[in-house]
Design an enzyme around this catalytic site. Structure first.
Site, PDB file in Angstrom:
ATOM      1  CE1 TYR A 219      -2.765  -3.234   1.750  1.00  0.00           C
ATOM      2  CE2 TYR A 219      -4.331  -1.547   1.104  1.00  0.00           C
ATOM      3  CZ  TYR A 219      -4.067  -2.847   1.453  1.00  0.00           C
ATOM      4  OH  TYR A 219      -5.088  -3.762   1.521  1.00  0.00           O
ATOM      5  N   PRO A 311     -12.492   0.324  -0.784  1.00  0.00           N
ATOM      6  CG  PRO A 311     -11.783  -0.079  -2.960  1.00  0.00           C
ATOM      7  CD  PRO A 311     -12.651   0.822  -2.153  1.00  0.00           C
TER       8      PRO A 311
END
Ligand code: RFL
Ligand code: PHB
Length: 409
Positions: A219, A311
């Site tokens: 991420y 999400p």
């Protein structure tokens, strides 16, 4: 409410008389519910708008919480998942061109990150439900709800776009029809509260035929916007970049996508992203949404029909399963002993978990994305949050326990 026992046995393509629980939607919520009820001897029929090929081919979620993995294994549905899924001990957070490993397993007493695509879960659940003699009617249209306030609700529908109108009698209706389905609208507006936040950014997602570039999910918070590296199989990788939700996918050539991915994902360690042919791409908008209550009379809504999360926290599918686990327990208690306590408290029980997942998804999203509408002050605060997170075991533990899934009550 009084328990009734349906004697109906369904043979596809013959008229349907009734069932105990009519389930609208064969997404994760509807399919898990049908399985959970079947294990308790409770009959259900699933009415699904799309074809089997469509639901098994739609690319969506990737990450399963540990308790969902355990549930699938406990239900005898986990064989293929255990062979084909990717089990990671944690995730990597990347910002300021530096990488930080969050070891979820170590921080949570062994809970792992399982990457197994939603459409693979759907395939496993559909085939096993049909093998068990369950009924899933694909391609239904014009679903309408009747007498939800009474003891014998009915669901009206057609098979295909032009079939005759049919009516399914049932004791209960489970609205598992996703965010755009009709079931939430059947809760009267006078009693329905909706909480919503729409984000000014979306995700451009791709599937590429390439080997994994990294052993776990990355991420990345980058000044050009968020990026996420995920996986699907040893041959196929899933990647996302933050874009304007109104952008047209036609503006994004494969070269432009790869160039953004390289810039946003690469760090100072020399790590590089492996490219491959892109065979699927699309843009999704992002919102947070909660409907309260999630029930009206004998209608109970579950999953995306009742709530949406962005999400970034990988929570949507997992929350859908949590809702129907609560619902299946309440229905089991009702059919066993006539008690309505679980059904009456369905909404309140689910919403406690849902709001925690909403909070976590909002936190991950705001921390990791660049929001041009935020002031430079707010943007610096998000970077400070990340910097604090990777230096504090307490903060990493809080992230880890939310990411791998809070315990089911
Ligand atoms: P679904 O999956 O939308 O299924 C609803 C089903 O109902 C049918 N339907 C109808 N049927 C009959 N009559 C009607 N009138 C109908 N209207 C609709 C639809 O055809 C469909 O088959 O809802 P459900 O079951 O609640 O499941 C929710 C999840 O699908 C969703 O939350 C996740 O995909 C969200 N999500 C993620 N969740 C995770 O837990 N982990 C993740 O890693 C993750 N990543 C994601 C995601 C969602 C994404 N997108 C595309 C929104 C990544 C992405 C990009
Ligand atoms: C995915 O693999 O599709 C995925 C992984 C993590 C997320 C969202 C989606 O947070």
């Amino acid at each position: 409410m009084h328990p009734t026992k349906s004697t109906h046995t369904q043979v596809a393509r013959t008229p349907i008389a009734g069932t105990q629980v009519a389930i609208v939607g064969a997404g994760p919520a509807g399919l898990f519910l049908s399985h959970l009820l079947h294990r308790q001897g409770i009959e259900s029929i699933i009415l699904e708008h799309r074809s089997r090929e469509e639901i098994e081919g739609t690319i969506r979620a990737g990450v399963l919480e540990q308790w969902v993995v355990d549930l699938m294994n406990g239900m005898g549905l986990g064989d293929r998942m255990m062979r084909e899924a990717h089990f990671h001990s944690g995730i990597t957070l990347r910002f300021d061109r530096r990488s930080h490993h969050i070891d979820m397993a170590e921080l949570t007493g062994g809970k792992r990150v399982t990457v197994y695509a939603q459409h693979e879960v759907i395939r496993d659940l559909v085939s096993s439900r049909l093998e068990d003699g369950g009924t899933i009617l694909f391609g239904v249209s014009d679903v309408q709800f009747l007498d939800l306030d009474g003891k014998a609700p009915r669901v009206r529908f057609r098979r295909g776009p032009d079939g005759p109108v049919e009516e399914l009698r049932c004791d209960f209706v489970a609205g598992c029809d996703g965010f755009h389905g009709p079931s939430r609208q059947a809760i009267p507006t006078a009693t329905r509260n909706e909480y919503q936040m729409v984000y000014p950014f979306g995700w451009l997602g791709i599937l590429t035929e390439a080997p994994p570039s990294h052993p776990e999910l990355i991420y990345a918070n980058h000044e050009r916007g968020f990026a996420l590296l995920s996986t699907r199989s040893p041959e196929v990788q899933r990647l996302y970049i933050q874009v304007d939700p109104k952008d047209d996918i036609a503006n994004w050539s494969d070269d432009r996508i790869w160039s953004e991915l390289h810039r946003r994902l690469e760090d100072d360690s020399g790590w590089t992203l492996t490219e491959g042919p892109i065979f699927q791409k699309g843009i999704i908008a992002m919102r947070s949404f909660v409907c309260d209550p999630m029930q009206h009379g004998r209608l109970f809504i579950a999953g995306d029909a009742a709530h949406i999360v962005p999400p970034t926290g990988a929570k949507g599918l997992n929350l859908a399963v949590a809702d129907v686990l609560v619902l299946s327990r309440a229905l089991t208690a009702y059919y066993r002993s006539g008690t309505t306590e679980g059904l009456d408290g369905y909404s309140a029980t689910c919403l406690r978990r849902i709001w925690k997942a909403e909070r976590f998804s909002w936190y991950m999203t705001t921390m990791l994305h660049r929001n041009e509408r935020e002031s430079p002050f707010e943007q610096r605060v998000h970077l400070a949050e990340l910097d604090y997170l990777v230096q504090s075991r307490a903060a990493m533990t809080a992230l880890a326990e939310n990411y791998v899934g809070l315990p089911m009550e």
